[in-house]
Design an enzyme around this catalytic site. Structure first.
Site, PDB file in Angstrom:
ATOM      1  N   ASP A 160       0.684  -1.080  -0.069  1.00 31.16           N
ATOM      2  CA  ASP A 160      -0.090  -0.069   0.041  1.00 31.16           C
ATOM      3  C   ASP A 160       0.967   1.282   0.108  1.00 31.16           C
ATOM      4  O   ASP A 160       1.594   1.374   0.917  1.00 31.16           O
ATOM      5  CB  ASP A 160      -0.806  -0.074   1.071  1.00 31.16           C
ATOM      6  CG  ASP A 160      -1.951   1.072   1.360  1.00 31.16           C
ATOM      7  OD1 ASP A 160      -2.209   1.575   0.196  1.00 31.16           O
ATOM      8  OD2 ASP A 160      -2.410   1.472   2.417  1.00 31.16           O
ATOM      9  N   HIS A 161       0.489   2.239  -0.814  1.00 30.55           N
ATOM     10  CA  HIS A 161       1.199   3.594  -1.058  1.00 30.55           C
ATOM     11  C   HIS A 161       2.805   3.409  -1.043  1.00 30.55           C
ATOM     12  O   HIS A 161       3.589   3.902  -0.219  1.00 30.55           O
ATOM     13  CB  HIS A 161       1.189   4.196   0.272  1.00 30.55           C
ATOM     14  CG  HIS A 161      -0.488   4.935   0.120  1.00 30.55           C
ATOM     15  ND1 HIS A 161      -0.791   5.870  -0.631  1.00 30.55           N
ATOM     16  CD2 HIS A 161      -1.518   4.376   0.929  1.00 30.55           C
ATOM     17  CE1 HIS A 161      -2.081   6.042  -0.462  1.00 30.55           C
ATOM     18  NE2 HIS A 161      -2.551   5.039   0.440  1.00 30.55           N
ATOM     19  N   ASP A 166       3.165   5.095  -5.305  1.00 30.84           N
ATOM     20  CA  ASP A 166       2.277   6.416  -5.144  1.00 30.84           C
ATOM     21  C   ASP A 166       3.084   7.445  -5.406  1.00 30.84           C
ATOM     22  O   ASP A 166       3.860   7.948  -4.493  1.00 30.84           O
ATOM     23  CB  ASP A 166       1.661   6.295  -3.612  1.00 30.84           C
ATOM     24  CG  ASP A 166       0.885   7.626  -3.577  1.00 30.84           C
ATOM     25  OD1 ASP A 166       0.638   8.310  -4.413  1.00 30.84           O
ATOM     26  OD2 ASP A 166       0.388   7.425  -2.558  1.00 30.84           O
ATOM     27  N   GLY A 169      -7.712   8.537   6.813  1.00 33.70           N
ATOM     28  CA  GLY A 169      -7.615   8.741   8.465  1.00 33.70           C
ATOM     29  C   GLY A 169      -9.138   8.603   8.910  1.00 33.70           C
ATOM     30  O   GLY A 169     -10.288   8.455   8.144  1.00 33.70           O
ATOM     31  N   GLY A 186      -8.989   5.653   1.230  1.00 30.81           N
ATOM     32  CA  GLY A 186      -9.400   6.404   2.145  1.00 30.81           C
ATOM     33  C   GLY A 186     -11.003   6.237   2.497  1.00 30.81           C
ATOM     34  O   GLY A 186     -11.916   7.229   2.484  1.00 30.81           O
ATOM     35  N   SER A 202     -12.813   4.517   4.599  1.00 31.60           N
ATOM     36  CA  SER A 202     -13.290   4.182   5.815  1.00 31.60           C
ATOM     37  C   SER A 202     -14.671   4.945   6.242  1.00 31.60           C
ATOM     38  O   SER A 202     -14.653   6.024   5.741  1.00 31.60           O
ATOM     39  CB  SER A 202     -12.466   4.356   7.303  1.00 31.60           C
ATOM     40  OG  SER A 202     -11.713   2.883   7.072  1.00 31.60           O
ATOM     41  N   ASP A 239      -8.833   0.837   6.442  1.00 28.25           N
ATOM     42  CA  ASP A 239      -7.934   0.531   7.412  1.00 28.25           C
ATOM     43  C   ASP A 239      -8.322   1.516   8.581  1.00 28.25           C
ATOM     44  O   ASP A 239      -8.636   0.566   9.574  1.00 28.25           O
ATOM     45  CB  ASP A 239      -6.505   1.361   7.118  1.00 28.25           C
ATOM     46  CG  ASP A 239      -5.616   0.998   7.923  1.00 28.25           C
ATOM     47  OD1 ASP A 239      -5.493   0.100   9.003  1.00 28.25           O
ATOM     48  OD2 ASP A 239      -4.594   1.692   8.001  1.00 28.25           O
TER      49      ASP A 239
HETATM   50  P1  13P Z   1      -8.858   4.995   5.582  1.00 28.91           P
HETATM   51  O1  13P Z   1      -7.851   5.864   6.417  1.00 28.91           O
HETATM   52  O2  13P Z   1     -10.099   5.721   5.007  1.00 28.91           O
HETATM   53  O3  13P Z   1      -9.373   3.424   6.316  1.00 28.91           O
HETATM   54  O4  13P Z   1      -7.995   4.583   4.257  1.00 28.91           O
HETATM   55  C1  13P Z   1      -7.056   3.653   4.158  1.00 28.91           C
HETATM   56  C2  13P Z   1      -6.168   3.693   2.955  1.00 28.91           C
HETATM   57  O5  13P Z   1      -6.767   4.316   2.079  1.00 28.91           O
HETATM   58  C3  13P Z   1      -5.228   2.679   2.960  1.00 28.91           C
HETATM   59  O6  13P Z   1      -4.332   3.144   1.755  1.00 28.91           O
HETATM   60  O1  G3H Z   2      -3.305   4.851   3.681  1.00 26.83           O
HETATM   61  C1  G3H Z   2      -2.729   4.553   4.637  1.00 26.83           C
HETATM   62  C2  G3H Z   2      -3.109   3.320   5.437  1.00 26.83           C
HETATM   63  O2  G3H Z   2      -4.334   3.751   6.465  1.00 26.83           O
HETATM   64  C3  G3H Z   2      -1.999   2.764   6.174  1.00 26.83           C
HETATM   65  O3  G3H Z   2      -1.756   3.634   7.511  1.00 26.83           O
HETATM   66  O4  G3H Z   2       0.682   4.150   6.923  1.00 26.83           O
HETATM   67  O5  G3H Z   2      -0.469   4.258   9.190  1.00 26.83           O
HETATM   68  O6  G3H Z   2       0.225   1.959   8.113  1.00 26.83           O
HETATM   69  P1  G3H Z   2      -0.200   3.296   7.930  1.00 26.83           P
HETATM   70 ZN    ZN Z   3      -4.538   5.026   0.889  1.00 30.58          ZN
END
Ligand code: 13P
Ligand code: G3H
Ligand code: ZN
Length: 322
Positions: free
Chosen positions: A83-84, A105, A182, A225, A227, A269
């Protein structure tokens, strides 16, 4: 079955009008909660690992936890995704280290630099049988050590997407249509209040999503993002010593709508973090004398599982798709 890439999953999700859940994993209880939920409702899943997760838990531990989940849930197609990914080196390290999918990313860079580094990752990944997610547009919020202020975020420009996908060869594209990272996605000033006094955020830009899909027919789109910041868990946290005023997420109906369109991957997340934190806080309020981690991690894992089941069935629609 062994770890898979997302290629087949996304094809089926696109045609079937549902999305695959991509949940972040940082420890054993999170991996177990997510994958047990998927096994119970027969859902494919993407387990994703951020740079921060690798720094916290270590690459090898995370890969081995996911491999354990694959052994324990042999019927569930599981993707292990970065991720990212912030740069080529991190993506390469995950490709070499057993991941089946990576995100590069470079959305914070110029268009040309984003194309260059994405292309570089795609060439290496495809040569190793790994798929690549890229991003165009900038989400607000906090991810890893990068914090993007709302005023510095920008929606994806639909007129850029075709050229970007053609030049990079990426396999899926994350776009910015108003989601953000977040638990504090919107300030109260950006929201209205409904009749129950609950903050209602501005709607997602479905017009941008539609235009992107028109220009990229059949191509899998990703929402980060996403959530929804369940208010029951925010309340549980606040009633048990926490302080999370005005935490607001994306309404689930809007995510369901996106899943029925070209969005094939939805990243969640923060909701799992809230479930875990709320459950543990409540546990300690009720059992101040307990100190065995197994006692408080067990209900936390169980609530993650229930929340993920709800997402799979009611938001993503990926249940019974194996
Ligand atoms: P949330 O913070 O909305 O759960 O997004 C998670 C996310 O995009 C991880 O890459
Ligand atoms: O987009 C980011 C995810 O929520 C992962 O979060 O970088 O704190 O592990 P993190
Ligand atoms: Zn993300």
């Amino acid at each position: 079955m062994p770890l898979v890439t997302s290629t087949e999953m996304f094809k089926k999700a696109y045609d079937g009008g549902y999305a695959i859940g991509a949940f972040n994993v940082n420890n054993m209880e999170i991996v177990q909660g997510i994958t047990e939920a998927c096994a119970e409702v027969n859902s494919p899943v993407i387990l994703q690992v951020s740079k921060g997760a690798r720094a916290y838990a270590n690459h090898t531990y995370l890969v081995k936890l996911v491999e354990a989940a694959v052994i324990e849930n042999p019927n569930i197609p599981i993707v292990l995704h970065l991720d990212h990914g912030p740069d080529f080196e991190t993506c390469k390290s995950c490709i070499d280290g057993g991941f089946t999918s990576v995100m590069i990313d470079a959305s914070g860079e110029s268009f040309e630099e984003n194309v260059r580094v994405t292309r570089q990752v795609v060439e290496y990944a495809h040569a190793h049988g790994v798929v690549v997610e890229a991003e165009l547009g900038t989400l607000a919020g906090v991810e890893d050590d990068v914090k993007v202020k709302a005023e510095d975020s920008s929606y994806t420009r639909p007129e850029d997407v075709q050229e970007f996908v053609e030049r990079t060869g990426c396999d899926s594209l994350a776009i910015a249509i108003g989601t953000s990272h977040g638990a504090y996605k919107f300030t109260p000033a950006q929201c209205t209040r409904n009749e129950k006094g609950i903050l209602v955020p501005p709607p997602l830009r479905f017009d941008i999503l539609e235009e992107v899909s028109r220009r990229l027919p059949g191509f899998p789109i990703v929402l980060h993002g996403s959530s929804s910041v369940p208010q029951d868990y925010v309340k549980m946290i606040n009633e048990n010593g926490g302080k999370m005023p005005d935490a607001v997420g994306i309404p689930e109906e809007q995510l369901r709508k996106a899943a029925s369109m070209s969005v094939c991957k939805i990243n969640i997340d923060s909701d799992l973090r809230l479930a875990m934190t709320g459950t543990i806080r409540k546990y300690f309020s009720e059992h101040p004398d307990h100190f065995d981690p197994r006692q408080y991690l067990k209900p936390a894992r169980s609530n993650i599982k229930e929340l993920v089941k709800h997402k799979l069935i009611d938001v993503l629609g990926s249940n019974d798709k194996i």
